[in-house]
Scaffold this motif. Structure first.
Motif, PDB file in Angstrom:
ATOM      1  N   GLY A   8       0.836  -1.145  -0.100  1.00 12.38           N
ATOM      2  CA  GLY A   8      -0.104  -0.133   0.139  1.00 12.38           C
ATOM      3  C   GLY A   8       0.825   1.274  -0.099  1.00 12.38           C
ATOM      4  N   ILE A   9       2.103   1.135   0.658  1.00 19.47           N
ATOM      5  CA  ILE A   9       2.603   2.500   0.860  1.00 19.47           C
ATOM      6  C   ILE A   9       3.425   2.536  -0.486  1.00 19.47           C
ATOM      7  N   GLN A  10       3.960   1.571  -1.374  1.00 18.28           N
ATOM      8  CA  GLN A  10       4.451   1.501  -2.584  1.00 18.28           C
ATOM      9  C   GLN A  10       3.546   2.249  -3.559  1.00 18.28           C
ATOM     10  N   ILE A  11       2.164   1.989  -3.597  1.00 22.12           N
ATOM     11  CA  ILE A  11       1.261   2.435  -4.745  1.00 22.12           C
ATOM     12  C   ILE A  11       0.485   3.769  -4.354  1.00 22.12           C
ATOM     13  N   ALA A  12       0.625   4.111  -3.042  1.00 21.45           N
ATOM     14  CA  ALA A  12      -0.180   5.247  -2.633  1.00 21.45           C
ATOM     15  C   ALA A  12       0.508   6.607  -3.235  1.00 21.45           C
ATOM     16  N   GLU A  15      -0.573  12.531  -0.091  1.00 24.53           N
ATOM     17  CA  GLU A  15       0.454  13.202   0.717  1.00 24.53           C
ATOM     18  C   GLU A  15       0.390  12.586   2.063  1.00 24.53           C
ATOM     19  N   TYR A  16      -0.571  11.834   2.500  1.00 22.12           N
ATOM     20  CA  TYR A  16      -0.633  11.314   3.948  1.00 22.12           C
ATOM     21  C   TYR A  16      -0.948   9.781   3.848  1.00 22.12           C
ATOM     22  N   LEU A  17      -0.368   8.903   4.916  1.00 19.97           N
ATOM     23  CA  LEU A  17      -0.909   7.510   4.999  1.00 19.97           C
ATOM     24  C   LEU A  17      -1.695   7.394   6.630  1.00 19.97           C
ATOM     25  N   THR A  18      -2.469   6.250   6.500  1.00 17.53           N
ATOM     26  CA  THR A  18      -2.861   5.854   7.613  1.00 17.53           C
ATOM     27  C   THR A  18      -3.190   4.325   7.631  1.00 17.53           C
ATOM     28  N   PHE A  19      -3.200   3.748   8.584  1.00 18.90           N
ATOM     29  CA  PHE A  19      -3.361   2.192   8.645  1.00 18.90           C
ATOM     30  C   PHE A  19      -4.534   1.665   9.373  1.00 18.90           C
ATOM     31  N   ILE A  20      -5.545   0.972   8.791  1.00 19.53           N
ATOM     32  CA  ILE A  20      -6.587   0.580   9.547  1.00 19.53           C
ATOM     33  C   ILE A  20      -6.578  -1.070   9.166  1.00 19.53           C
ATOM     34  N   ASP A  21      -6.560  -1.858  10.340  1.00 21.49           N
ATOM     35  CA  ASP A  21      -6.575  -3.004  10.353  1.00 21.49           C
ATOM     36  C   ASP A  21      -8.060  -3.749   9.933  1.00 21.49           C
ATOM     37  N   LYS A  91       2.863  11.928   7.284  1.00 21.94           N
ATOM     38  CA  LYS A  91       3.201  12.248   5.939  1.00 21.94           C
ATOM     39  C   LYS A  91       3.964  11.025   5.474  1.00 21.94           C
ATOM     40  N   LYS A  92       3.608  10.847   4.173  1.00 24.94           N
ATOM     41  CA  LYS A  92       3.890   9.657   3.504  1.00 24.94           C
ATOM     42  C   LYS A  92       5.451   9.470   3.209  1.00 24.94           C
ATOM     43  N   GLU A  93       6.042  10.953   3.113  1.00 29.86           N
ATOM     44  CA  GLU A  93       7.572  10.903   3.110  1.00 29.86           C
ATOM     45  C   GLU A  93       8.517  10.345   3.943  1.00 29.86           C
ATOM     46  N   LEU A  94       7.531  10.146   5.366  1.00 32.83           N
ATOM     47  CA  LEU A  94       8.233   9.680   6.384  1.00 32.83           C
ATOM     48  C   LEU A  94       8.638   8.345   6.275  1.00 32.83           C
ATOM     49  N   PHE A  95       8.089   7.598   5.343  1.00 33.92           N
ATOM     50  CA  PHE A  95       8.470   6.187   5.066  1.00 33.92           C
ATOM     51  C   PHE A  95       9.127   5.771   4.010  1.00 33.92           C
ATOM     52  N   ASN A  96       9.759   6.803   3.568  1.00 33.33           N
ATOM     53  CA  ASN A  96      10.786   6.603   2.353  1.00 33.33           C
ATOM     54  C   ASN A  96      12.070   5.866   3.012  1.00 33.33           C
TER      55      ASN A  96
END
Length: 243
Positions: A8-12, A15-21, A91-96
């Motif tokens: 999901g991170i790769q295809i997002a 600007e932002y990401l969140t995770f819901i199980d 912020k998505k960039e934090l996961f780079n």
């Protein structure tokens, strides 16, 4: 779970990401809450709960702003901010360059501290808007098994990280490990787990740091259990088994 998150991170593209199980749910305004409070920050956090009646559907933008050091201190001391990837907006960039490790049961603990470290500021609103469903069949909730010991592998990685960058936080990581060791020993006794090598390792961990643990912010009962284990481990385990 880790592989799905990483994909999901790769295809997002946002600007932002969140995770819901998949077995959890959120209030209808959680994303709005997190979005309102992230402005000027790199991460926003709300609270999660396993009690449905504790969920808040009132939009509350009241927040506290933490530095990375302050947020990590909260995480390692298990206060206000959890290691969970849930109930957060990043912020998505934090996961780079950062991925969730696959095949590990403490993947959040192994990952989120690295992401928090990259943030200049973290917004925290304590309203409970994320409901996590306790699954009694999950590895971390079921009868104790060897895989649970992965926790200490992750903890050792965290210790190495803080020794290098946040040495004052080392004691909180250590105390958290002691708390887990005490909890594991209680579970081991209750379920009749008989791996003497693992039991000895856990007892040694408690004994090594029990004095410091007694001065921590953890519950008095946990401290008393820890002291009992350190002084009379066989008797302590027998008592836990009888409870």
């Amino acid at each position: 779970m880790s592989s799905a998150r990483n994909a999901g991170i790769q295809i997002a593209r946002g600007e932002y990401l969140t995770f819901i199980d998949s077995d959890d749910y959120i209030t209808r305004d959680m994303i709005e809450q997190l979005y309102l409070t992230i402005h000027g920050c790199d991460i926003s956090v709300c609270s999660l709960t396993s009690e449905e009646n504790e969920l808040s559907i009132v939009l509350n933008a009241k927040k506290e702003i933490y530095t990375a050091y302050q947020a990590l201190k909260k995480i390692f001391s298990e206060r206000d901010i959890t290691t969970s990837a849930s109930a957060k907006l990043f912020k998505k960039e934090l996961f780079n360059g950062i991925v969730f490790p696959e095949g590990m049961i403490y993947e959040d603990y192994a990952t989120i501290y690295k992401v928090m470290d990259r943030a200049k500021s973290i917004s925290v609103a304590k309203t409970k808007k994320y409901y996590y469903r306790i699954n009694p069949t999950s590895i971390t909730k079921s009868t104790f098994n060897k895989k649970r010991m992965q926790y200490f592998n992750v903890s050792n990685e965290v210790k190495a990280f803080v020794e290098n960058k946040y040495p004052r936080l080392k004691k909180y990581v250590r105390r958290r490990s002691v708390r887990y060791a005490i909890s594991f020993l209680r579970e081991i006794s209750a379920c009749g787990f008989e791996d003497e090598e693992i039991i000895a390792r856990l007892v040694k961990l408690v004994r090594r740091s029990i004095i410091d643990y007694l001065f921590s912010g953890y519950a008095l009962l946990s401290k008393l259990y820890g002291l009992y284990i350190a002084v009379c481990p066989k008797k302590a385990l027998k008592v836990f088994k009888e409870k």
